[in-house]
Design an enzyme around this catalytic site. Structure first.
Site, PDB file in Angstrom:
ATOM      1  N   ARG A  48       0.819  -1.222   0.000  1.00  0.00           N
ATOM      2  CA  ARG A  48       0.000   0.000   0.000  1.00  0.00           C
ATOM      3  C   ARG A  48       0.845   1.260   0.000  1.00  0.00           C
ATOM      4  NH1 ARG A  48      -5.109   0.978   0.928  1.00  0.00           N
ATOM      5  NH2 ARG A  48      -6.443  -0.837   1.071  1.00  0.00           N
ATOM      6  N   LYS A 153      -0.198 -18.602   4.744  1.00  0.00           N
ATOM      7  CA  LYS A 153      -1.181 -18.947   5.761  1.00  0.00           C
ATOM      8  C   LYS A 153      -1.460 -17.744   6.657  1.00  0.00           C
ATOM      9  CE  LYS A 153       1.897 -20.009   9.397  1.00  0.00           C
ATOM     10  NZ  LYS A 153       1.740 -18.754  10.060  1.00  0.00           N
ATOM     11  N   HIS A 183       5.747 -23.106   5.358  1.00  0.00           N
ATOM     12  CA  HIS A 183       7.197 -23.206   5.181  1.00  0.00           C
ATOM     13  C   HIS A 183       7.813 -24.371   5.950  1.00  0.00           C
ATOM     14  CE1 HIS A 183       7.468 -20.955   8.987  1.00  0.00           C
ATOM     15  NE2 HIS A 183       8.712 -21.355   9.056  1.00  0.00           N
ATOM     16  N   LYS A 187      11.331 -27.317   5.114  1.00  0.00           N
ATOM     17  CA  LYS A 187      12.500 -27.512   5.975  1.00  0.00           C
ATOM     18  C   LYS A 187      13.160 -28.846   5.662  1.00  0.00           C
ATOM     19  CE  LYS A 187      10.766 -24.859   9.952  1.00  0.00           C
ATOM     20  NZ  LYS A 187      11.747 -23.882  10.353  1.00  0.00           N
ATOM     21  N   GLU A 221       8.564 -22.012  21.482  1.00  0.00           N
ATOM     22  CA  GLU A 221       9.408 -20.907  21.003  1.00  0.00           C
ATOM     23  C   GLU A 221       9.653 -19.936  22.161  1.00  0.00           C
ATOM     24  OE1 GLU A 221       8.506 -19.772  16.568  1.00  0.00           O
ATOM     25  OE2 GLU A 221       6.606 -19.953  17.603  1.00  0.00           O
ATOM     26  N   ASP A 240      -2.236 -19.869  13.858  1.00  0.00           N
ATOM     27  CA  ASP A 240      -0.890 -19.524  13.388  1.00  0.00           C
ATOM     28  C   ASP A 240      -0.006 -20.761  13.276  1.00  0.00           C
ATOM     29  OD1 ASP A 240       1.339 -17.874  12.718  1.00  0.00           O
ATOM     30  OD2 ASP A 240       2.012 -17.896  14.804  1.00  0.00           O
ATOM     31  N   HIS A 245       1.349 -25.544  10.663  1.00  0.00           N
ATOM     32  CA  HIS A 245       2.653 -26.209  10.791  1.00  0.00           C
ATOM     33  C   HIS A 245       2.591 -27.544  11.538  1.00  0.00           C
ATOM     34  CE1 HIS A 245       4.104 -22.538   9.215  1.00  0.00           C
ATOM     35  NE2 HIS A 245       4.245 -21.870  10.341  1.00  0.00           N
ATOM     36  N   LYS A 331       4.319 -19.335  22.470  1.00  0.00           N
ATOM     37  CA  LYS A 331       5.312 -18.251  22.479  1.00  0.00           C
ATOM     38  C   LYS A 331       5.800 -18.032  23.913  1.00  0.00           C
ATOM     39  CE  LYS A 331       4.646 -17.045  18.107  1.00  0.00           C
ATOM     40  NZ  LYS A 331       4.993 -18.186  17.259  1.00  0.00           N
TER      41      LYS A 331
HETATM   42  C1  BG6 Z   1       5.482 -18.655  11.337  1.00  0.00           C
HETATM   43  C2  BG6 Z   1       4.591 -18.216  12.463  1.00  0.00           C
HETATM   44  O1  BG6 Z   1       4.728 -19.190  10.294  1.00  0.00           O
HETATM   45  O2  BG6 Z   1       6.388 -19.639  11.811  1.00  0.00           O
HETATM   46  C3  BG6 Z   1       5.428 -17.689  13.613  1.00  0.00           C
HETATM   47  O3  BG6 Z   1       3.713 -17.191  11.996  1.00  0.00           O
HETATM   48  C4  BG6 Z   1       6.471 -18.698  14.025  1.00  0.00           C
HETATM   49  O4  BG6 Z   1       4.588 -17.333  14.706  1.00  0.00           O
HETATM   50  C5  BG6 Z   1       7.261 -19.177  12.825  1.00  0.00           C
HETATM   51  O5  BG6 Z   1       7.325 -18.098  14.975  1.00  0.00           O
HETATM   52  C6  BG6 Z   1       8.208 -20.303  13.177  1.00  0.00           C
HETATM   53  O6  BG6 Z   1       8.961 -20.630  12.042  1.00  0.00           O
HETATM   54  P1  BG6 Z   1      10.468 -21.076  12.130  1.00  0.00           P
HETATM   55  O7  BG6 Z   1      10.866 -21.369  10.733  1.00  0.00           O
HETATM   56  O8  BG6 Z   1      11.206 -19.957  12.761  1.00  0.00           O
HETATM   57  O9  BG6 Z   1      10.454 -22.301  12.995  1.00  0.00           O
END
Ligand code: BG6
Length: 476
Positions: A48, A153, A183, A187, A221, A240, A245, A331
């Site tokens: 934007r 996502k 993602h 990995k 995390e 999330d 994931h 988190k």
């Molecule tokens: C993201 C989430 O998709 O993946 C984050 O939105 C998360 O909240 C992250 O911290 C973790 O990814 P990675 O590759 O750092 O393990």
């Protein structure tokens, strides 16, 4: 340079955002440095708000790469930055962006590529509410022709909005043009699960309810909000991390042998597995929120958004009936790990009584250089037949020093350029996972507080029979 790839115009929506700076530009730079990008390509950042002139934007990208990649190759970075520009766009007005894309394509044409052969890679890293209007704009401007759309996502915010998003996509593009990115599937260590499981006579026959007592998929995390408060307020940990994931990890751990890495085989097998997930039992789901979350910027002072989820999942098929899968992520926790633990059953022998408290587990650490530990029971050297714990450890980075692991986004961007969709998720998988978690959205479990730096609320710690490995048996 990869000669066989056609000329590409890459458009990154959200190009001044966190994901672009931390993952997308570094991934593209590394691909450029390795000569894996097409001979002809340009990158148009979009969003934007303008980050300033093209030169100023390039400088921002360069500063970001200095931080993330570090030692940049002078020739590569000059060439890379020379291909980058910025064009503002919104769902209401994409005319300038469309003009910029066409201009870039015509410039390739001048260099010998036929404009009709130029491919477009449209990367949509956008909040869920912005996704559909942007897709409509891309269609109106004719930008979806010859395009592959990469969708970040969460795919919608619940079952209904995800179906709406899917319908909106199907209105304007073929499913074969859509790349739903998770993602974790890019990995190296996640893909290594397939090799470990299917290529080894030691493991493959043991990958079932007869040998395994439980499976833990644990992704704590230490990271807290880091400026993502407003994203978390509208998303929460369940959407999330869990429905995306962690469930995808579970898919790779638990699906039946897909027979081939062909995209259809892998996704069919994963979809079948997701279809066998038993409806979640709210009694076995724990939501948590770390103390201090409500003081984070952009977070409501009475927010009940979950920053932590732990849950027990059952899979109703012959392979897994009776094996609980425990999923946990949050988190501001004690450690950052991505650990899958397969806990073996204790053999029914009377010979070696008292084996129970010593872990007998296969543990996969999903780090960039995958690490695998097998904890076994062995005889304590000495005059008695007492047992002790011992471990086999494998560090793939040390074992295979000449390996060239690709970072997850780097790998997946390369897959999009090559039209490989095996490690992207399909609409029916996404739909099924929303079906599984929707009851928790409709009737949310109570959100329990937990201390920063802990392993989550006590109720989550107590969820696992025999205890979690992380924060539990690993330390014993
Ligand atoms: C993201 C989430 O998709 O993946 C984050 O939105 C998360 O909240 C992250 O911290 C973790 O990814 P990675 O590759 O750092 O393990």
């Amino acid at each position: 340079m990869t000669e066989k790839l056609p000329a590409h115009v890459l458009v990154l929506f959200g190009a001044t955002g966190d994901l672009a700076a931390r993952k997308l530009f570094p991934g593209l730079y590394r691909l450029a440095a390795a000569g894996r990008l097409p001979h002809d390509y340009v990158i148009i950042g979009s969003g934007r708000n303008s980050p300033g002139t093209d030169d100023e934007f390039r400088q921002q990208v360069r500063d970001g790469l200095d931080d993330t990649v570090g030692d940049l190759d002078a020739d590569v970075i000059d060439d890379f930055l020379g291909r980058i520009s910025f064009q503002t766009a919104s769902s209401d007005d994409g005319a300038d962006l469309a003009a910029a894309v066409r201009e870039a394509e015509e410039a390739f044409d001048d260099e010998g590529a036929d404009t009709d052969d130029v491919r477009r890679l449209l990367y949509l890293s956008l909040p869920p509410a912005a996704m559909q209007p942007m897709i409509a704009m891309l269609h109106t401007e004719g930008l979806t022709e010859r395009a592959r759309l990469v969708i970040e996502k969460p795919f919608g915010l619940d079952l209904q909005s995800s179906r709406e998003l899917d319908a909106a996509l199907k209105d304007v593009v073929e499913e074969s043009q859509v790349y739903r990115i998770d993602h974790f599937l890019g990995k190296e260590a996640v893909q290594n699960i397939l090799a470990l499981r299917f290529a080894n006579g030691l493991f493959e026959p043991a990958w079932n309810a007869k040998s395994l007592a439980s499976v833990q998929i644990d992704v704590p995390e230490t990271l807290a909000m880091e400026g993502r408060g407003s994203f978390y307020e509208s998303t929460g940990c369940l959407r999330d991390m869990v429905s995306t994931h962690l469930c995808q990890l579970m898919g790779f751990v638990a699906f039946e042998d897909p027979d081939s890495l062909d995209e259809k085989c892998v996704r069919d097998s994963k979809a079948e597995l997701f279809g066998a997930i038993r409806p979640l039992d709210r009694e076995h789901v724990v939501f948590g929120q770390y103390d201090g979350y409500r003081d984070e910027p952009d977070v409501a002072e009475d927010s009940d958004v979950e920053t932590f989820v732990a849950l027990e999942v059952h899979i109703d098929n012959d392979r897994w009936r009776g094996v609980p899968f425990y999923l946990r992520t949050g988190k501001a926790m004690a450690q950052t790990r991505r650990t899958i633990t397969l806990r073996f059953r204790t053999p029914e022998t009377t010979l070696l009584r008292g084996a129970e408290p010593i872990p007998d587990e296969l543990v996969l650490e999903l780090t960039d250089d995958p690490k695998i530990t097998i904890d076994v029971r062995a005889k304590m050297p000495g005059p008695t037949m007492d047992l002790t714990g011992a471990s086999f450890r494998l560090d793939l980075g040390e074992e295979v020093p000449h390996g060239e692991p690709l970072e997850a986004y780097e790998r997946l961007l390369l897959d999009v350029l090559n039209g490989e969709r095996t490690f992207f998720t399909r609409a029916d998988e996404v739909d099924r996972l929303w079906q599984v978690i929707q009851p928790l959205l409709d009737d949310r479990p109570e959100v329990l507080p937990y201390d920063k730096g802990s392993w989550g609320p006590q109720r989550a710690i107590d969820l696992v029979e025999g205890g979690w490995r992380l924060g539990g048996s690993e330390e014993s």
